[in-house]
Design an enzyme around this catalytic site. Structure first.
Site, PDB file in Angstrom:
ATOM      1  CG  ASP A   1      29.869  -4.865   6.291  1.00  0.00           C
ATOM      2  OD1 ASP A   1      29.755  -5.136   7.497  1.00  0.00           O
ATOM      3  OD2 ASP A   1      29.355  -5.534   5.385  1.00  0.00           O
TER       4      ASP A   1
ATOM      5  CD  GLU B   1     -10.758  -0.659   7.857  1.00  0.00           C
ATOM      6  OE1 GLU B   1     -10.506  -1.437   8.790  1.00  0.00           O
ATOM      7  OE2 GLU B   1      -9.913  -0.304   7.010  1.00  0.00           O
ATOM      8  CG  ASP B   2     -11.642   3.322  10.226  1.00  0.00           C
ATOM      9  OD1 ASP B   2     -12.064   2.189  10.501  1.00  0.00           O
ATOM     10  OD2 ASP B   2     -10.433   3.593  10.114  1.00  0.00           O
TER      11      ASP B   2
ATOM     12  CG  HIS C   1      -5.589   4.985   3.976  1.00  0.00           C
ATOM     13  ND1 HIS C   1      -4.998   6.163   4.415  1.00  0.00           N
ATOM     14  CD2 HIS C   1      -5.428   4.092   4.988  1.00  0.00           C
ATOM     15  CE1 HIS C   1      -4.498   5.981   5.621  1.00  0.00           C
ATOM     16  NE2 HIS C   1      -4.743   4.735   6.006  1.00  0.00           N
TER      17      HIS C   1
ATOM     18  CG  ASP D   1      -2.137   2.172   6.948  1.00  0.00           C
ATOM     19  OD1 ASP D   1      -2.471   3.045   7.758  1.00  0.00           O
ATOM     20  OD2 ASP D   1      -2.567   0.998   6.999  1.00  0.00           O
TER      21      ASP D   1
END
Length: 758
Positions: free
Chosen positions: A259, A76-77, A72, A139
């Site tokens: 609770d 971009e990198d 992913h 991510d």
């Protein structure tokens, strides 16, 4: 760092038919592309996509989604391209990776058009393939887990962004476990002290509750097994953020939550869910109002369970969730539990829309949102969909202000700070000058225009919707009136001293204040300015004080003929009358009020409140709440204290008619039959007298504090109007808390003397 074969084994464990070659190829390609890149922590950058992939294997997602997680960040990198990824991994994976690449860092605190476009890209990408959201959430989750390595000045922004967008999106998709972790990690950054306190309390409670939780688990399993129901019983501790948000929402103390530990019963089929419910309700008492059937009516995010609360062993309240294994999977991982990704079906969303109400909602919402051309409106409407219960507005510096629906810029100003509200003269909403009566909408940026010399007008109280704003307005109006009274009172006192030719020291003024039953010099001056102390009385008593000609003597009060069956007791110049058997009990009106948790100790202020009064509740640090009428003078004392302000209202629908106690103050001429005349006037309005305190103001006048029982505000108004027409009464009004407390003070005197019925 996870090794290649370990990742493949994790996927094969839940999907034996996974494409091993795809996973191996994605692992090697991503590791080579990221090469020697480092993260802020100093770890190899490839560790990040690998951890994202690991998070998605916990959700048991398909091999294509795991490959996307590994890839992913490559476009971009690194020097990787969409064409290269399409060639090596196919167009489907290439499309999702590119979609993730286009979604840059979101910053919803900004009003810039580019940031609105980023949000649009995210939602549009999700609408085309929900795996974009799954990878994006994983991510963000890993980034939040390693947020400590990010520069300090960036942490709060990232945490707020996570709390505002990613956590709600996870919740909307039914991914409750991921939402809880995202919220807790953000909570830890945004409110570290609250996080530490609640986490410590939870850890201590979990440790001390082991025996009782084991006992409850064993009893549940035994009763279900006796009926032939196969069930898995477990318990869980609520997240720190969910507890904090409930404390804030219901304005209760941590100790009052019943609770924090919930029990879950997972059974084989739908029929067993309702059989289990029958077994539980047969063997334990049910807490009324705590039953919800989300199987019959699922939540918007596909969540289905039966919720009930019982009084279990040791009279402990036990919250139970009953569901099937399929329901449990959807409750834990939401949309990721659906079969779409296990079957490697791509491109066709029809099946997922049919199975998932949550995803169908998301696509419909996005289609509606994208109809507008204005990106700022897009952001606003998106927030409105994510946060349906409140209005979220922003200051020009990006501070988030949460307000109830229907709030105005006046409420916004007082939410920022009391001084901002007091000096507010106008506002700009999204850069445009708007009236102060405008109802705010989520996403509005509000700028308050101020004037240091401004005083809030009284009619603002009818515009504001929050109790804190309304009370602050009343306080400001009252203080302004006091300032005017002080100025006038100083002038009158100076004129009287000059006219009588007296030389008055500060000690003389204090003595004069004591004579008029004023606490100090300031109170005397206010009394003069408001006309409660006339200039003639002031001159007479000042002259007498300086001439040593007058001394306060014993005061007697005629009794016997005033009201049959009533009698008096003198104690420090205070007199108390009570009907026989009129023992007072604590004022508690749980059934008539809403706006707070019914487990909270709630009392009504000593002056009393009746249906028709506008109310505000003050939550004390002790965990108790006191309800006041909105015009109570006592509220001024809380403005600078660390207390919670809760909007409370009457709820009498369907409830039997009852009487409510309220105090009124009268000033009456001291003459035979006065008390009987007052009692007759009150009785003529069908009201009841439950208590009375009287004190002498002078030889000619008495102050009386009546505690009445009335049905509602119209009846009380009728009583006050009738009394004002009664001869011999110079002042008729509802009592202040200080005045009403005189009754309680005399009760303590009787208790001290061992005489409960004087």
């Amino acid at each position: 760092m996870m090794r290649q074969y370990e990742l493949v084994e994790r996927v094969l464990a839940y999907n034996p038919d996974a494409d091993e070659s795809l996973l191996n190829k994605a692992y090697v390609y991503a590791m080579q592309k990221h090469g020697t890149q480092k993260r802020a922590s100093g770890d190899p950058y490839f560790a990040h996509p690998l951890e994202v992939a690991a998070i998605l294997t916990d959700l048991k997602l398909d091999d294509a989604t795991i490959a996307v997680a590994l890839l992913h960040d490559t476009i971009e990198d690194t020097d990787a391209t969409r064409a290269e990824i399409d060639e090596m991994f196919g167009t489907e994976i290439g499309r999702i990776v590119e979609g993730l690449t286009k979604i840059e860092r979101l910053n919803l605190m900004s009003r810039e058009e580019a940031q609105a476009e980023n949000l649009r890209k995210l939602l549009l990408a999700i609408s085309e393939d929900v795996r974009v959201l799954l990878v994006k959430l994983a991510d963000r989750l890993h980034n939040m887990r390693t947020l400590e390595f990010v520069p300090v000045h960036k942490r709060a922004r990232i945490a707020q962004e996570t709390m505002d967008i990613y956590a709600p999106l996870a919740g909307r998709m039914g991914m409750q476990d991921m939402r809880n972790e995202l919220e807790d990690l953000s909570f830890k950054v945004l409110h570290p002290e609250h996080y530490s306190a609640i986490s410590s309390r939870l850890a201590a409670m979990e440790s001390s509750s082991r025996d009782i939780t084991r006992e409850i688990t064993d009893e549940l399993q035994q009763h279900l097994a006796s009926q032939g129901i196969s069930a898995e019983v477990s318990f869980r501790v609520k997240s720190a953020w969910s507890i904090f948000s409930k404390i804030e929402r219901k304005a209760i103390a941590l100790e009052q939550l019943s609770d924090m530990i919930g029990f879950r019963v997972v059974v084989d089929n739908l029929w067993d869910c309702y059989r289990t419910l029958g077994v539980i309700h047969t063997n334990w008492k049910v807490v009324p109002g705590r039953f919800k059937d989300y199987i019959s009516v699922p939540k918007h995010n596909d969540y289905r369970s039966i919720h009930t609360t019982i009084v279990g062993p040791g009279r402990q309240r036990v919250e139970l969730q009953i569901r099937t294994r399929e329901m449990h999977a959807i409750a834990e991982v939401g949309i990721a539990a659906h079969a779409l990704y296990k079957d490697n079906i791509s491109g066709d969303m029809t099946k997922l829309e049919a199975e998932s109400q949550a995803y169908n909602w998301l696509r419909t919402t996005i289609a509606h949102l994208t109809e507008g051309d204005n990106p700022e409106e897009f952001v606003e409407h998106t927030k409105l969909e994510l946060f349906q219960d409140q209005v979220f507005c922003f200051t020009p510096r990006g501070r988030l202000i949460a307000l109830p629906r229907g709030a105005t810029p006046i409420d916004f100003a007082y939410a920022v700070h009391t001084d901002v509200g007091d000096t507010c003269v106008g506002c700009k909403i999204n850069g445009a000058v708007m009236p102060l009566i405008t109802h705010l909408r989520s996403g509005d940026e509000v700028e308050i225009v101020r004037d240091a010399n401004h005083i809030p007008p009284p009619n603002w109280e009818n515009i504001a919707v929050t109790g804190k704003a309304r009370s602050a307005i009343r306080r400001a109006v009252r203080l302004a009136a006091q300032h005017r009274a002080i100025s006038l009172g100083e002038q009158v006192l100076a004129a009287v001293i000059e006219r009588e030719g007296l030389e008055f020291s500060e000690e003389d003024v204090l003595a004069l204040a004591a004579y008029f039953e004023m606490g100090d010099r300031r109170e005397l001056i206010i009394g003069i300015g408001e006309g409660r102390v006339s200039a003639d009385d002031l001159a007479r008593e000042a002259t007498a004080l300086k001439g040593k000609r007058r001394r306060k003597g014993n005061i007697t009060l005629p009794v016997g003929n005033d009201a049959e069956g009533w009698f008096a007791l003198r104690q420090a110049e205070w007199f108390k009358f009570r009907m026989p058997g009129g023992q007072r009990s604590a004022i508690r009106q749980f059934a008539a009020l809403v706006g707070f948790d019914f487990n909270m100790p709630v009392t009504v202020s000593r002056e009393g409140a009746v249906p028709g009064d506008r109310l505000v509740g003050i939550l004390h640090q002790s965990g108790t709440m006191t309800v006041y009428p909105i015009d109570s003078d006592a509220l001024a004392d809380y403005h600078d204290q660390d207390v919670g302000w809760i909007d409370v209202r009457w709820d009498l629908e369907g409830k039997p008619e009852r009487y409510h106690k309220v105090s009124i103050a009268l000033q009456s001429a001291n003459r035979p039959g006065a008390l009987a005349q007052i009692s007759s006037a009150i009785a003529a309005c069908d009201a009841n007298i439950s208590n009375l305190v009287m004190r002498a103001l002078s030889s000619d006048f008495h102050e009386m504090i009546f505690e009445l029982e009335v049905r509602d505000l119209p009846q009380l108004t009728d009583v006050l109007a009738t009394l004002k027409r009664t001869p011999g009464l110079t002042r008729v009004a509802r009592a202040s808390v200080l005045q009403a407390s005189a009754i309680e003070g005399m009760e303590k005197v009787f208790e001290h003397n061992g005489d409960s019925t004087p």
